[in-house]
Design a protein around this motif. Structure first.
Motif, mmCIF file in Angstrom:
data_model
loop_
_atom_site.group_PDB
_atom_site.id
_atom_site.type_symbol
_atom_site.label_atom_id
_atom_site.label_comp_id
_atom_site.label_asym_id
_atom_site.label_seq_id
_atom_site.Cartn_x
_atom_site.Cartn_y
_atom_site.Cartn_z
ATOM 1 N N ILE A 104 0.828 -1.216 0.000
ATOM 2 C CA ILE A 104 0.000 0.000 0.000
ATOM 3 C C ILE A 104 0.863 1.268 0.000
ATOM 4 O O ILE A 104 0.407 2.332 -0.382
ATOM 5 C CB ILE A 104 -0.997 0.010 1.173
ATOM 6 C CG1 ILE A 104 -2.075 1.056 0.908
ATOM 7 C CG2 ILE A 104 -0.282 0.242 2.506
ATOM 8 C CD1 ILE A 104 -3.308 0.897 1.724
ATOM 9 N N LYS A 105 2.134 1.130 0.394
ATOM 10 C CA LYS A 105 3.059 2.272 0.395
ATOM 11 C C LYS A 105 4.117 2.093 -0.691
ATOM 12 O O LYS A 105 5.299 2.257 -0.457
ATOM 13 C CB LYS A 105 3.697 2.423 1.773
ATOM 14 C CG LYS A 105 2.697 2.784 2.865
ATOM 15 C CD LYS A 105 3.383 2.988 4.201
ATOM 16 C CE LYS A 105 3.364 1.711 4.990
ATOM 17 N NZ LYS A 105 3.951 1.852 6.330
ATOM 18 N N SER A 106 3.649 1.741 -1.895
ATOM 19 C CA SER A 106 4.555 1.562 -3.017
ATOM 20 C C SER A 106 3.919 2.140 -4.276
ATOM 21 O O SER A 106 2.726 2.433 -4.300
ATOM 22 C CB SER A 106 4.866 0.076 -3.222
ATOM 23 O OG SER A 106 3.712 -0.616 -3.654
ATOM 24 N N SER A 107 4.726 2.324 -5.300
ATOM 25 C CA SER A 107 4.252 2.802 -6.604
ATOM 26 C C SER A 107 4.477 1.698 -7.622
ATOM 27 O O SER A 107 5.594 1.211 -7.764
ATOM 28 C CB SER A 107 5.055 4.023 -7.066
ATOM 29 O OG SER A 107 4.922 5.081 -6.178
ATOM 30 N N PRO A 108 3.435 1.313 -8.359
ATOM 31 C CA PRO A 108 3.646 0.340 -9.434
ATOM 32 C C PRO A 108 4.521 0.943 -10.540
ATOM 33 O O PRO A 108 4.682 2.166 -10.627
ATOM 34 C CB PRO A 108 2.246 0.066 -9.968
ATOM 35 C CG PRO A 108 1.298 0.676 -8.995
ATOM 36 C CD PRO A 108 2.050 1.702 -8.215
ATOM 37 N N ALA A 109 5.042 0.098 -11.393
ATOM 38 C CA ALA A 109 5.840 0.562 -12.534
ATOM 39 C C ALA A 109 4.984 1.454 -13.428
ATOM 40 O O ALA A 109 3.759 1.291 -13.500
ATOM 41 C CB ALA A 109 6.344 -0.639 -13.325
ATOM 42 N N TYR A 110 5.638 2.407 -14.089
ATOM 43 C CA TYR A 110 4.914 3.270 -15.021
ATOM 44 C C TYR A 110 5.846 3.767 -16.114
ATOM 45 O O TYR A 110 7.066 3.769 -15.962
ATOM 46 C CB TYR A 110 4.244 4.445 -14.304
ATOM 47 C CG TYR A 110 5.185 5.405 -13.632
ATOM 48 C CD1 TYR A 110 5.705 6.501 -14.320
ATOM 49 C CD2 TYR A 110 5.555 5.249 -12.305
ATOM 50 C CE1 TYR A 110 6.564 7.395 -13.698
ATOM 51 C CE2 TYR A 110 6.412 6.128 -11.678
ATOM 52 C CZ TYR A 110 6.908 7.200 -12.386
ATOM 53 O OH TYR A 110 7.765 8.084 -11.780
#
Length: 170
Positions: A104-110
């Motif tokens: 929940i405290k992460s960013s998926p790849a983009y």
């Protein structure tokens, strides 16, 4: 950030290693190309913020394992000046925003792609039209969990942006 208050603390020990490469090229007249690639492995080797809690082996905050960028621009004569048409692409793999590596405290790849067209009738005057994040990628740049309130807060990345820019050198 803990419960909306910034906390600075020592993180024990960490290990990081990786490789970074970049290039710039002008393969033909008027064409400029560039790019970069980063591979990173950065983990905590010792980090116990409280008794019974260990983040050993967790990935460091805001350190994606993979990032890459490519850009290109082609320029050609237009009357007494020139026109430049270009694009830039960048990608970041998943990254964590806290040492516990909670999803929940992460960013998926983009991946983000930008385009621009510039008209320069002389070296001192440039008019540029651009679109940033041309394909409307939705991405997260920061997360924070406010445990006392039971909510998570996400900072969204920039949306698709159209614009024009005028540069005058004097």
């Amino acid at each position: 950030i803990v419960n909306a208050f910034p906390i600075t603390e020592n993180a024990g020990k960490a290990r990081g290693y990786g490789i970074e490469a970049s290039f710039q090229a002008r393969p033909v007249s008027g064409l400029r190309l560039g790019g970069s690639l980063t591979l990173l492995n950065a983990d905590y080797t010792r980090y116990s913020p409280a008794p019974g809690v260990s983040y050993k082996g967790n990935h460091l905050n805001r350190a994606p394992r993979f990032s890459a960028a490519l850009q290109g621009e082609y320029s050609f004569a237009a009357g007494s000046g020139e026109i430049m048409v270009g694009s830039a692409f960048r990608h970041r793999s998943k990254e964590f925003h806290s040492p516990d590596n909670a999803v929940i405290k992460s960013s998926p790849a983009y991946s983000i792609t930008d385009f621009h067209v510039t008209w320069a009738p002389n070296p001192d005057f440039r008019l540029t039209a651009f679109v940033n994040n041309a394909f409307g990628e939705k991405y997260v740049t920061q997360t924070q969990q406010l445990e006392a309130l039971g909510i998570a807060v996400f900072q969204a990345g920039e949306r698709r942006t159209f614009g024009a820019r005028l540069n005058v050198d004097f």
